[in-house]
Motif scaffolding. Structure first.
Motif, PDB file in Angstrom:
ATOM      1  N   ILE A 218       0.841  -1.263   0.019  1.00  0.00           N
ATOM      2  CA  ILE A 218      -0.140  -0.049  -0.108  1.00  0.00           C
ATOM      3  C   ILE A 218       0.916   1.225  -0.059  1.00  0.00           C
ATOM      4  N   LYS A 219       0.409   2.107  -0.435  1.00  0.00           N
ATOM      5  CA  LYS A 219       0.930   3.683  -0.687  1.00  0.00           C
ATOM      6  C   LYS A 219       0.022   4.503  -0.052  1.00  0.00           C
ATOM      7  N   VAL A 220       0.788   5.510   1.063  1.00  0.00           N
ATOM      8  CA  VAL A 220      -0.012   6.568   1.807  1.00  0.00           C
ATOM      9  C   VAL A 220       0.741   7.886   1.732  1.00  0.00           C
ATOM     10  N   ASN A 221       0.171   8.746   1.482  1.00  0.00           N
ATOM     11  CA  ASN A 221       0.617  10.229   1.444  1.00  0.00           C
ATOM     12  C   ASN A 221       0.090  11.055   2.081  1.00  0.00           C
ATOM     13  N   PRO A 222       0.325  11.122   3.656  1.00  0.00           N
ATOM     14  CA  PRO A 222      -0.463  11.993   4.423  1.00  0.00           C
ATOM     15  C   PRO A 222       0.019  13.422   4.217  1.00  0.00           C
TER      16      PRO A 222
END
Length: 630
Positions: free
Chosen positions: A64-68
């Motif tokens: 998964i990729k997350v970019n807060p």
């Protein structure tokens, strides 16, 4: 001095003899589906898995990729699903739990706009490398998909997914804790359980019940911007790649340290450069034979860690970690709380060494358990913080070590966690405080509420219940039942039987009848009378002193079981000189006659009062719990 002897005599009527004989001899109620499982030999009447027992398995490879502060999460997964059943599967049922955030999803309670999202959006789906269409307009948790080629027994299929979802602003069991701190759970499409007694699990998740998952192996990656720390189920495979050497070394030191090591504090966070300073880092994790995974990430949370020996024979240690914001002062003791819990559960009840390599507690809002993870609230009272943490850690054994069906049989995990919370609380908070907590949070709601919903049998499927009656059956009433069982059997036989049950069903899917049969077999007793009363009736706890008769050198006390539940109690005798005698009565006093018992006490004179002391087994009508001499 005159020696006091206690004799027990149960008063029987002919009708009660007939009734009790019928209940003791009959089999407990079994659904037709469960009867079929026993007939097919997948489950055995001795409480063990049958010679034909099977369960399916799904292994997951996830990225998964997350970019807060963006709340969009993108994911890819390869699932290898193995059909160990004797059935040919023409379709697979998928669980898309995050669809409960969709506006039109079924719910048992209202939610705010901040809870709502578009759910889980599948953008690509393949079976054995062949692309298939996927419809995202389904508002349900379940999505049944017909296979192009049926999956035969003892064969597997490779399933590829790409998907995305929006982390909800309102955090509950999962969601955004703050703008840059997320707790991710149920974030991937998973194959539902296909079992030997119900087939596909098609139960609806409406926001309050819990889950039923198969065991499998997980390899997963989380790609996140630099300066973010990730905590997750499983073992971190590449700490030296994602952390600066100083912090990787501190993490490694904590794995064998008895001390609490502050890996990251607020000063470190202000200075930055905790992680590798590439644009993004990919954290890699692995865990085997587990039912689920969860992930937390933040660029503002403190990180404490330590370890504790959980297996005295081998010296094996487990890591304990805590992630929390600075205002949550109660979490500064969380590593010590969790270390104590792991050690206590490993060496006392259930007495099975903590089975995993790590336990992480993250400051969130849910007070919710996951394998090797907990999402817990912060509180002003540190004792209550500890109380909640111990409950969530107790879930390690039920439903994670034992793969119970939380959705349908919630009392098989919540009831045990509730019983364990009382036992460990009696050690670290003291018996008095633990009893007060248990009565306040687990018993009063049931025993002081005479409504129909509160008295439904525990065996009533949890997924069919809502409101306070659901909580009563899963937590307090079931917890009391297990603790009453402990009182009935005695500590040694109880612990031995519990370990046998857990050994036989570790990594499998036990159902209530397996538990009942296992204890019957281990103890060599027919406990059907106890199971029937506690789990299959509308009984409640309510005793009354009906008559006190004095003889030459004895007193006969007649007790009526108004509520019908076989719970333990103390019979307390108060003398005119202020002295007192306490005679403990286990649930066995109700074995032969569930309605009435007579206790004969010899060697007592000058009695001024006789009363019950029930402890956690609160009586629905305390007014008839005492007799005073006129």
């Amino acid at each position: 001095m005159l020696k006091v002897m206690v004799f027990r005599k149960v008063v029987l009527t002919i009708s009660c003899v007939l009734l009790t004989g019928f209940i003791s001899a009959q089999d407990l109620y079994q659904p037709r589906s469960v009867k079929k499982a026993y007939e097919n030999g997948t489950r055995s009447k001795d409480g063990r898995p049958g010679e034909n027992y099977w369960q399916n398995e799904a292994d997951y490879d996830i990225h998964i990729k997350v970019n807060p502060p963006s709340r969009i999460v993108e994911g890819k997964a390869k699932i290898t699903y193995t059909n160990n059943s004797p059935d040919t599967l023409k379709s697979l049922n998928y669980k898309l739990i995050l669809n409960h955030h969709k506006p039109a999803a079924p719910r048992l309670r209202p939610v705010s706009d901040d809870y709502l999202t578009s759910g889980m959006q599948i953008t690509s789906y393949k079976e054995n490398g062949i692309s298939k269409d996927w419809k995202n307009n389904n508002n349900s948790i379940n999505q049944m998909v017909k296979l192009d080629e049926p999956l035969l027994p003892n064969e597997n299929i490779e399933l590829d997914f790409e998907w995305n979802f929006e982390v909800s602003k309102q955090s509950g069991r999962e969601g955004a804790i703050d703008s840059t701190t997320f707790f991710l759970a149920y974030f991937y499409p998973r194959v539902a359980v296909y079992d030997d007694y119900e087939g596909w699990d098609k139960m609806i998740f409406a926001g309050s019940k819990e889950f039923y998952n198969d065991f499998g192996d997980y390899n997963f990656k989380v790609t996140i911007p630099k300066d973010y720390i990730v905590w997750a189920t499983g073992d971190l495979l590449n700490p030296e790649e994602v952390l600066q050497k100083k912090y990787a070394d501190l993490l490694e030191e904590s794995m064998t340290s008895n001390k609490v090591i502050h890996i990251v504090d607020q000063e470190d966070l202000e200075n930055g450069k905790i992680t590798n300073q590439s644009k993004t880092n990919t954290w890699q994790w692995k865990v085997e034979n587990i039912t689920d995974i969860a992930i937390a990430l933040s660029n503002t949370y403190n990180w404490d860690a330590g370890s504790v020996v959980v297996d005295q024979e081998t010296g094996r240690r487990a890591s304990v970690q805590a992630a929390y914001d600075e205002p949550s002062q109660d979490f500064k003791k969380m590593v010590d709380y969790a270390k104590y819990a792991l050690k206590w559960f490993s060496n006392h009840t259930p007495g099975i060494p903590y089975p995993y390599s790590k336990m992480s507690i993250v400051r969130g809002f849910a007070d919710m358990e996951y394998p090797m993870m907990a999402n817990d609230s912060s509180r002003e009272d540190p004792d209550f913080t500890r109380f909640v943490a111990e409950h969530e850690i107790a879930h390690t054994y039920f439903p994670f070590y034992m793969g119970t069906n939380e959705t349908r049989f919630g009392f098989m995990d919540e009831g045990w966690a509730t019983a364990l919370e009382y036992l460990i609380g009696s050690e670290n908070l003291g018996k008095r405080k633990a009893t007060e907590n248990f009565k306040r949070f687990r018993v009063k709601r049931w025993i002081n509420n005479p409504s129909l919903e509160q008295d439904l049998p525990i065996i009533t499927p949890s997924n069919m219940l809502s409101g306070s009656g659901s909580g009563t059956n899963q937590y307090g009433k079931a917890g009391l039942a297990y603790l009453a069982l402990k009182d009935l059997l005695g500590d040694e036989d109880f612990e031995k039987s519990l370990k046998t049950y857990m050994k036989d069903w570790n990594g499998k899917h036990p159902i209530p009848w397996d538990f009942f049969n296992s204890f019957n077999e281990s103890t060599g007793q027919n406990l059907t009378w106890f199971w029937h009363a506690w789990f299959f009736t509308n009984n409640y706890i309510g005793y009354a002193i009906k008559e006190v008769e004095f003889g030459n050198d004895n007193v006969n006390v007649t007790i009526e079981n108004v509520g019908g539940m076989p719970a333990p109690f103390d019979l307390v005798i108060l003398m005119k000189d202020g002295s007192r005698k306490v005679y403990h009565q286990s649930p066995e006093i109700w074995k032969e006659n569930s309605k009435k018992a007579e206790i004969q006490l010899k060697g007592h004179k000058n009695i001024s009062e006789i009363k019950f002391e029930n402890g956690i087994w609160m009586d629905a009508n305390p007014a008839d719990n005492q007799w005073r001499k006129k």
